[in-house]
Design an enzyme around this catalytic site. Structure first.
Site, PDB file in Angstrom:
ATOM      1  N   GLU A   1     -11.610  13.064  13.615  1.00  0.00           N
ATOM      2  CA  GLU A   1     -11.067  13.134  12.171  1.00  0.00           C
ATOM      3  C   GLU A   1     -12.237  14.614  11.511  1.00  0.00           C
ATOM      4  OE1 GLU A   1      -9.808  10.434   9.901  1.00  0.00           O
ATOM      5  OE2 GLU A   1      -8.932   9.007  11.116  1.00  0.00           O
TER       6      GLU A   1
ATOM      7  N   HIS B   1       0.607  -1.359   0.291  1.00  0.00           N
ATOM      8  CA  HIS B   1       0.452  -0.295   0.325  1.00  0.00           C
ATOM      9  C   HIS B   1       0.800   1.114   0.116  1.00  0.00           C
ATOM     10  CE1 HIS B   1      -4.497   1.420  -0.005  1.00  0.00           C
ATOM     11  NE2 HIS B   1      -4.185   2.606   0.525  1.00  0.00           N
TER      12      HIS B   1
ATOM     13  N   ASP C   1      -7.021   4.050   9.609  1.00  0.00           N
ATOM     14  CA  ASP C   1      -8.417   4.352   8.562  1.00  0.00           C
ATOM     15  C   ASP C   1      -8.438   3.208   8.175  1.00  0.00           C
ATOM     16  OD1 ASP C   1      -9.204   6.258  10.138  1.00  0.00           O
ATOM     17  OD2 ASP C   1      -8.547   8.007   7.846  1.00  0.00           O
TER      18      ASP C   1
END
Length: 534
Positions: free
Chosen positions: A280, A94, A164
């Site tokens: 957030e 990623h 997240d």
């Protein structure tokens, strides 16, 4: 061992190149219990990452059966200085800018190897091991956080701090920091680690913690893979809540939005009943995004128009907050949420609330991933830019970037939320702004080849450069999170006062500069006599 390994790579690459039918597997054992592969599909996978911005084919891919396999291969690389090859550890792939790639060595595939390569019977040493009484879990460095969560929930426990997106490897996030909306009171993931097993650039497998090999421990946490490969991590746990109250509210005024965010993170030391568990936010500059935002959260019948909300400069700001609860606290959750919301100054008609299982909230981004995959929009270039911005300059950043450079198209989500610096351990390798509170601003954009200039990779990359140039010219001392630089001067500037320590740690734990060369911080010693950045 080293010369045999290099000869094996050369022979196998020749086999693959000229198309000989001989199976190279027998040549690749060399004492490892996993598999050292030159299969084109393995090499292809290891040559790319989520960013899709760079490509580099390794000589081979190691699917390790244990930390001993990793130790053997790294030690061979360390001892092969006359010929030379490098080592890059890859989790779920990623990274954005080729950080886990190498074109002159071996990629160690840390994630996804066990079930595929070793069969369904996973060695006990690599399975998550939960210690209920002590409230921690030992996990393999390539374990994905989603699997850590599933394992710990069987015991009614869960890690304290998250990212997240959960389909990331433990070793990958700990090599950066690992942040989400819990970081304001739990700190990043790297401050919730008790102990690590690390294979250094010398091929030594060492256990490290605050008390044992502490220099290596702090170096590796946030160390961008420069000092060792994490093969085991001992992660702190807490009792897992059952459910989450998930709330989003809108703001049209930036100063009000940030004032409320900063107020909420100031409550970090209060009892759980007097604070939210997650804080957030994100920025909405695109008329279409607000309805995508709502539909992904609720699916209201009446679409919202940005212009109807009296925005400042055509920009809206969304505060996202959650309250964890279970059966014992369900009766008081509504009152606690209401009490906290009364102290905030959002647009009163913009409160959107939903209720879901804790695991479903934590895994929320994966559901969006599945939708994007179904539409062919996941495996596209991702020119992401993540910045830490000091609190004192966040208003300037809003004016210059959100209301200036971005225009009315974003190309994807823009996250923004503050964190408390004292929750970060300054002994780690991570660099943050030198203020008590700083913000993450994350431009999580996707480039599309659909003929629209503002969604093209070239346009978004240019916009990223404009944002960085603006920060530089405005004197905003931003720090990149998941940093990407290509020159020595840039890396030295990034680390600032920490550069000397960072360099000395490199000399101690990876003196041949063979680890994580895709970060482009140091050049391998067999390529150059220079010890400095690429």
């Amino acid at each position: 061992m080293a010369s045999k390994l290099l000869l094996t790579f050369a022979i196998c690459r020749l086999i693959v190149t000229v198309g000989l039918t001989m199976d190279p597997t027998e040549l690749l054992r060399l004492g490892v219990y996993g598999q050292l592969s030159v299969d084109p599909s393995d090499v292809q996978t290891a040559s790319l990452d989520f960013g899709m911005l760079s490509r580099a084919e390794p000589w081979a891919v190691l699917h390790p059966a244990s930390a001993d396999d990793i130790t053997r291969v790294v030690k061979a690389a360390y001892e092969s200085e006359a010929h030379g090859f490098t080592i890059s550890a890859r989790g779920h792939g990623h990274s954005i800018n080729g950080q886990a790639q190498t074109s002159n060595g071996v990629v160690i595939q840390m994630s996804g190897s066990r079930g595929r390569r070793l069969g369904s019977s996973t060695p006990a040493a690599l399975r998550p091991h939960v210690y209920e009484k002590e409230r921690y879990v030992d996990v393999w460095g390539g374990e994905l956080w989603i699997d850590v969560l599933r394992s710990t929930l069987e015991h009614g426990l869960a890690p304290k701090s998250w990212t997240d997106y959960l389909y990331l490897s433990v070793g990958g996030t700990l090599s950066n920091a690992g942040i989400s909306g819990q970081a304001f009171h739990q700190g990043p993931q790297i401050t919730n680690v008790h102990e690590l097993d690390v294979v250094t650039g010398k091929g030594e497998l060492l256990t490290c913690s605050e008390e044992q090999n502490s220099g290596l421990f702090h170096a590796v946490l946030g160390g961008l893979g420069q000092f060792g490969i994490i093969t085991r991590a001992r992660i702190s746990l807490e009792p897992a809540p059952k459910r989450v109250r998930w709330i989003r509210v809108l703001y049209s005024d930036f100063s009000t939005f940030t004032r409320d965010q900063e107020y909420l993170i100031s409550l970090h030391e209060l009892p759980a009943s007097q604070k939210f568990d997650y804080v957030e936010g994100f920025v909405i500059v695109d008329e279409g995004l607000i309805n995508n935002w709502r539909s992904s959260f609720f699916s209201p019948r009446n679409p919202v128009k940005i212009t109807s909300l009296g925005t400042d400069g055509g920009v809206l700001y969304c505060l996202e907050i959650t309250k964890n609860y279970d059966e014992s606290t369900a009766d008081t959750t509504d009152q606690e949420v209401e009490s906290l919301l009364k102290k905030l100054n959002f647009i009163q008609s913009s409160v959107f609330t939903t209720d879901l299982l804790y695991v479903d909230f934590l895994d929320r981004v994966h559901k969006a991933e599945l939708k994007l995959r179904s539409r062919g929009l996941w495996e596209v270039p991702h020119p992401w830019l993540n910045l830490f911005i000091p609190k004192s300059r966040i208003a300037d950043f809003d004016k210059g970037v959100f209301k200036g450079i971005l225009g009315n198209k974003t190309g994807g989500p823009i996250l923004i939320y503050p964190m408390n610096k004292h929750k970060w351990d300054n002994r780690s390798s991570v660099v943050t702004p030198d203020e008590d509170v700083f913000y993450l601003v994350a431009f999580l954009r996707s480039a599309l080849d659909n003929g629209e200039e503002m969604q093209s990779l070239e346009y978004l990359n240019h916009q990223n450069r404009r944002i960085l140039k603006f920060c530089d010219e405005a004197g905003i001392k931003a720090k990149q999170y998941l940093p990407h630089y290509t020159t020595q001067e840039e890396w030295v500037d990034h680390f600032g006062d920490k550069w000397g320590q960072f360099y000395q740690r490199k000399m101690e734990f990876d003196p041949s500069y063979i680890l994580a060369t895709g970060q482009r911080i140091f050049k391998p010693s067999f390529q150059s006599s220079s010890n400095m950045a690429l």
